[in-house]
Design a protein around this motif. Structure first.
Motif, PDB file in Angstrom:
ATOM      1  N   GLU A   1      38.505  34.907  23.481  1.00 21.76           N
ATOM      2  CA  GLU A   1      38.350  36.351  23.293  1.00 21.76           C
ATOM      3  C   GLU A   1      37.375  36.923  24.322  1.00 21.76           C
ATOM      4  OE1 GLU A   1      39.200  40.006  21.485  1.00 21.76           O
ATOM      5  OE2 GLU A   1      40.184  38.077  21.218  1.00 21.76           O
TER       6      GLU A   1
ATOM      7  N   SER B   1      36.635  35.594  27.216  1.00 20.26           N
ATOM      8  CA  SER B   1      37.321  35.495  28.516  1.00 20.26           C
ATOM      9  C   SER B   1      38.253  36.678  28.729  1.00 20.26           C
ATOM     10  CB  SER B   1      38.131  34.201  28.594  1.00 20.26           C
ATOM     11  OG  SER B   1      37.300  33.083  28.612  1.00 20.26           O
ATOM     12  N   ASP B   2      38.982  37.053  27.682  1.00 18.08           N
ATOM     13  CA  ASP B   2      39.893  38.200  27.787  1.00 18.08           C
ATOM     14  C   ASP B   2      39.126  39.505  27.979  1.00 18.08           C
ATOM     15  OD1 ASP B   2      42.141  36.605  27.548  1.00 18.08           O
ATOM     16  OD2 ASP B   2      42.455  37.047  25.423  1.00 18.08           O
TER      17      ASP B   2
ATOM     18  N   ASP C   1      37.972  39.521  31.378  1.00 14.09           N
ATOM     19  CA  ASP C   1      39.070  39.251  32.298  1.00 14.09           C
ATOM     20  C   ASP C   1      38.653  38.208  33.328  1.00 14.09           C
ATOM     21  OD1 ASP C   1      41.649  39.389  33.255  1.00 14.09           O
ATOM     22  OD2 ASP C   1      41.289  41.160  34.503  1.00 14.09           O
ATOM     23  N   MET C   2      37.958  37.187  32.819  1.00 17.37           N
ATOM     24  CA  MET C   2      37.524  36.039  33.628  1.00 17.37           C
ATOM     25  C   MET C   2      37.973  34.787  32.881  1.00 17.37           C
ATOM     26  SD  MET C   2      33.607  36.994  34.574  1.00 17.37           S
ATOM     27  CE  MET C   2      33.177  38.590  35.218  1.00 17.37           C
ATOM     28  N   HIS C   3      38.891  34.074  33.472  1.00 16.68           N
ATOM     29  CA  HIS C   3      39.447  32.903  32.805  1.00 16.68           C
ATOM     30  C   HIS C   3      39.059  31.646  33.573  1.00 16.68           C
ATOM     31  CE1 HIS C   3      41.593  35.542  30.108  1.00 16.68           C
ATOM     32  NE2 HIS C   3      41.815  36.301  31.169  1.00 16.68           N
TER      33      HIS C   3
ATOM     34  N   SER D   1      29.473  34.751  27.274  1.00 15.21           N
ATOM     35  CA  SER D   1      29.767  35.494  28.505  1.00 15.21           C
ATOM     36  C   SER D   1      28.925  34.965  29.666  1.00 15.21           C
ATOM     37  CB  SER D   1      29.549  37.003  28.308  1.00 15.21           C
ATOM     38  OG  SER D   1      28.188  37.347  28.259  1.00 15.21           O
TER      39      SER D   1
ATOM     40  N   TYR E   1      32.523  31.144  36.617  1.00 13.43           N
ATOM     41  CA  TYR E   1      33.590  31.908  37.257  1.00 13.43           C
ATOM     42  C   TYR E   1      33.273  32.216  38.719  1.00 13.43           C
ATOM     43  CZ  TYR E   1      37.175  35.505  37.832  1.00 13.43           C
ATOM     44  OH  TYR E   1      38.247  36.235  38.268  1.00 13.43           O
TER      45      TYR E   1
ATOM     46  N   LYS F   1      32.403  45.177  22.519  1.00 18.48           N
ATOM     47  CA  LYS F   1      33.835  45.005  22.262  1.00 18.48           C
ATOM     48  C   LYS F   1      34.084  44.130  21.032  1.00 18.48           C
ATOM     49  CE  LYS F   1      36.743  46.564  24.415  1.00 18.48           C
ATOM     50  NZ  LYS F   1      37.412  47.849  24.218  1.00 18.48           N
TER      51      LYS F   1
END
Length: 120
Positions: free
Chosen positions: A12, A14-15, A18-20, A79, A86, A106
């Motif tokens: 969640e 990561s989404d 927007d860093m996977h 995070s 990342y 979020k």
């Protein structure tokens, strides 16, 4: 159950960022209280720390107070772990804190405020 929950929170976060990160492996050390978190911080960084959690890149570990844990706090620290894996060169800490705060926002927005009992 706990492992699956942590995996879900990681995905969640990561989404949200927007860093996977592929094949991520990190650690979470749940400590009894904020004083214990402060002691670990002093051990590694030789300074006082009056927060309830932190991510330490050198050990790839999140240290978090069980007395104070929230979903937002855990997401914030996750995070930091994602960001540190990342980027080749990590962004400045102020940028990381803004992103961590965004993740907290979020998660709170999508799930409401959860208590420790809701996480376990």
């Amino acid at each position: 159950i706990l492992g699956n929950t942590l995996d879900y929170i990681f995905l969640e976060v990561s989404d949200i960022l927007d860093m996977h990160v592929q094949d991520f492996e990190g650690y979470i050390e749940v400590l009894p209280d904020q004083a214990s978190v402060d002691n670990i911080y002093k051990k590694y960084l030789k300074a006082d720390f009056n927060e309830r959690s932190f991510y330490f890149t050198n050990t790839n570990t999140i240290y978090i107070s069980l007395d104070d844990i929230t979903l937002g706090m855990l997401g914030h620290e996750i995070s930091h772990a994602i960001i540190s894996h990342y980027f080749v060169v990590s962004p400045p800490s102020k940028i990381q804190e803004v992103l961590g705060g965004y993740v907290e926002y979020k998660l709170r927005e999508s799930t409401g405020t959860l208590q420790r009992k809701d996480l376990l």
